[in-house]
Design a protein around this motif. Structure first.
Motif, PDB file in Angstrom:
ATOM      1  N   VAL A 282       0.834  -1.180  -0.031  1.00  7.79           N
ATOM      2  CA  VAL A 282      -0.047  -0.081   0.105  1.00  7.79           C
ATOM      3  C   VAL A 282       0.784   1.181   0.050  1.00  7.79           C
ATOM      4  O   VAL A 282       1.883   1.086   0.246  1.00  7.79           O
ATOM      5  CB  VAL A 282      -0.839  -0.019   1.263  1.00  7.79           C
ATOM      6  N   ASN A 283       0.224   2.260  -0.375  1.00  7.20           N
ATOM      7  CA  ASN A 283       1.170   3.575  -0.491  1.00  7.20           C
ATOM      8  C   ASN A 283       1.132   4.601   0.763  1.00  7.20           C
ATOM      9  O   ASN A 283       1.688   5.510   0.759  1.00  7.20           O
ATOM     10  CB  ASN A 283       0.601   4.585  -1.677  1.00  7.20           C
ATOM     11  N   LYS A 284       0.590   4.082   1.826  1.00  5.96           N
ATOM     12  CA  LYS A 284       0.592   4.692   2.936  1.00  5.96           C
ATOM     13  C   LYS A 284       1.855   5.170   3.413  1.00  5.96           C
ATOM     14  O   LYS A 284       2.586   4.265   3.994  1.00  5.96           O
ATOM     15  CB  LYS A 284      -0.290   4.027   4.338  1.00  5.96           C
ATOM     16  N   GLY A 285       2.270   6.398   3.511  1.00  5.88           N
ATOM     17  CA  GLY A 285       3.406   6.892   3.933  1.00  5.88           C
ATOM     18  C   GLY A 285       4.572   6.740   3.253  1.00  5.88           C
ATOM     19  O   GLY A 285       5.684   7.215   3.399  1.00  5.88           O
ATOM     20  N   PHE A 286       4.417   6.236   1.993  1.00  2.00           N
ATOM     21  CA  PHE A 286       5.758   5.682   1.106  1.00  2.00           C
ATOM     22  C   PHE A 286       6.061   7.198   0.645  1.00  2.00           C
ATOM     23  O   PHE A 286       5.496   8.298   0.013  1.00  2.00           O
ATOM     24  CB  PHE A 286       5.040   4.972   0.068  1.00  2.00           C
ATOM     25  N   GLY A 287       7.529   7.276   0.631  1.00  7.40           N
ATOM     26  CA  GLY A 287       7.886   8.380   0.353  1.00  7.40           C
ATOM     27  C   GLY A 287       8.318   9.214   1.460  1.00  7.40           C
ATOM     28  O   GLY A 287       9.226  10.395   1.472  1.00  7.40           O
ATOM     29  N   LEU A 288       7.687   9.295   2.588  1.00  7.07           N
ATOM     30  CA  LEU A 288       7.984  10.097   3.784  1.00  7.07           C
ATOM     31  C   LEU A 288       8.889   9.383   4.834  1.00  7.07           C
ATOM     32  O   LEU A 288       9.494   9.856   5.657  1.00  7.07           O
ATOM     33  CB  LEU A 288       6.549  10.502   4.536  1.00  7.07           C
ATOM     34  N   SER A 289       8.812   7.864   4.893  1.00  2.57           N
ATOM     35  CA  SER A 289       9.673   7.092   5.834  1.00  2.57           C
ATOM     36  C   SER A 289      11.183   6.930   4.995  1.00  2.57           C
ATOM     37  O   SER A 289      11.246   7.104   3.839  1.00  2.57           O
ATOM     38  CB  SER A 289       8.962   5.978   6.254  1.00  2.57           C
ATOM     39  N   ASP A 290      11.975   6.518   6.072  1.00  4.64           N
ATOM     40  CA  ASP A 290      13.360   6.227   5.433  1.00  4.64           C
ATOM     41  C   ASP A 290      13.613   4.696   5.601  1.00  4.64           C
ATOM     42  O   ASP A 290      14.762   4.337   5.697  1.00  4.64           O
ATOM     43  CB  ASP A 290      14.277   6.919   6.392  1.00  4.64           C
TER      44      ASP A 290
END
Length: 451
Positions: A282-290
């Protein structure tokens, strides 16, 4: 038409011209949209979601005023969720909302399940839903939207291509959504040659760690230690029955990775138990986490652009041909996570999309080529200017030399002018004397002839 008439009509013409040049945008209708989130206020994707949705609507010529509602589904039981959603419906109905935009499974389900009849009177568009409830949707034909059905099998295959054979842990609980996720996952992996472990996790981990040998690392920068896997194993970590110590012990495996299947208050912190990068369905938070390296899903940019299209259709009175439409998926990889774990781009298949890569990195070779070309042009320009300056200096030198020659000639002419005038006078005087003598001789001859 006289001058006075023109003077009176000219200001009117100018005003009409200005109004026609301004167009109709300042007078465009502004729509009121109630935006309902499934998660708590201030969750990481909240600001990005609103910004992307505003951009998608503006691209389609819509001006919207948002009022946001946050369900905080992780902190509520199902009865309380439905009660809150009923209050939301009452509030945005009093506000005069033209449309309701709903994000993710929990809020979409609870809005329909609460049974508030006012929801039937409003157009509703949902997005980010992984498992749309078909039975409830049949009762609400005014509810339409977009779904992204998780593809666990292709996501794990993507994981294998990048990281090799591994132990893939799924954080899963005993609630309704988690059980539904695990059942769907089992169906997708049935007969595909993968090992599935639901329970006996400790025995599975201990066995593989004892079988380890000195295998070379497949991915530079990632510590594989000595565990060996001939087949990727899918392991269910039931966070309702496992202690934090057991989860941490499992996650510390050298070939152990986490697979995110949805967002809740446990999964958002579970990545800290794993020493290797994680993947997501799922895309939840993808791009914001490391820590989320990649996955196979519809990105949030695609999801909200589709949602903007659906909202534009409904506000303009058009109903989609299908009540539920599915967003396009992509294999995506987060560039920042690649850098964190030291994974080179050569390990990433060409068909995967590298997201969030800085402009200077994505177009590095193009920029180098352009910089080289610019440098060459600059050198040519400098050479041209130097040559032009040399030619100009030579012309100035020749002009100065010519000017000096003319000046010297003029000075000589001026200094010899008196001698020249005297010579002319002398010649003219001699000529006059000779003429006079001739006249005298002629007169004497004439006088003798007459005698």
């Amino acid at each position: 038409m006289n001058i006075k008439t023109i003077a009176v009509l000219l200001p009117c013409w100018l005003i009409l011209l200005c109004l026609s040049g301004c167009g109709h945008k300042p007078y465009a209708r502004q729509y009121k949209i109630a935006l309902v989130h499934s998660y708590e206020e201030g969750y990481p994707d909240a600001e990005r979601t609103r910004r992307l949705l505003c951009e998608a609507l503006a691209k389609r010529g819509l001006s919207c005023d948002f009022r946001e509602y946050f369900l905080n589904c992780d902190g509520l039981l199902s009865d309380k969720e439905e009660e809150f959603c009923s209050d939301f419906i009452d509030d945005f109905t009093r506000w005069g909302a033209h449309l309701v935009a709903v994000l993710d499974d929990q809020a979409t389900y609870s809005l329909m399940a609460c049974g508030n009849p006012l929801l039937h009177d409003l157009p509703v568009v949902f997005s980010g839903v992984n498992y749309p409830n078909r039975q409830l949707l049949e009762r609400y034909p005014n509810v339409t939207g977009y779904a992204d059905a998780p593809d666990y099998l292709n996501t794990v295959r993507m994981l294998e291509r990048i990281m090799g054979k591994s132990r893939v842990c799924v954080i899963n609980r005993n609630n309704v959504l988690d059980r539904f996720i695990w059942e769907d996952l089992m169906k997708q992996f049935d007969g595909q040659g993968y090992e599935i472990y639901c329970g006996r996790v400790g025995m599975h981990v201990s066995t593989h760690r004892k079988l380890g040998d000195d295998l070379p690392s497949l991915v530079p920068g990632v510590n594989w230690e000595n565990e060996r896997f001939d087949t990727t194993a899918i392991v269910r970590l039931n966070s309702d029955s496992l202690s934090l110590t057991q989860v941490a012990w499992t996650g510390y495996g050298s070939r152990t990775l986490c697979l995110f299947t949805h967002r809740n208050f446990i999964t958002v912190h579970s990545a800290s138990f794993f020493q290797n990068p994680c993947f997501a369905t799922v895309n939840k938070g993808f791009g914001l986490s490391d820590y989320a390296l990649g996955g196979y899903f519809a990105t949030i940019e695609t999801q909200l652009d589709d949602m903007g299209q659906g909202i534009a259709e409904r506000l303009r009175g058009r109903m989609p041909a299908e009540q539920v439409r599915y967003c396009a998926k992509r294999y995506v990889v987060n560039w920042h996570v690649l850098q964190r774990y030291g994974i080179p781009l050569s390990c990433i298949p060409k068909e995967y999309t590298i997201m969030y890569m800085p402009f200077t990195e994505r177009y590095r070779y193009t920029l180098l080529y352009m910089a080289s070309l610019f440098g060459l042009l600059l050198l040519l320009l400098i050479g041209f200017l130097i040559r032009s300056l040399s030619v100009e200096r030579r012309r100035k030198h020749e002009a100065l030399h010519s000017l000096r020659y003319e000046h010297e000639t003029l000075a000589l002419a001026i200094s010899g002018s008196s001698t020249y005038v005297w010579g002319v006078w002398k010649v003219r005087g001699l000529s006059a004397t000779r003429t006079s003598m001739r006249l005298s001789i002629t007169r004497v001859s004439v006088s003798l002839w007459t005698r």
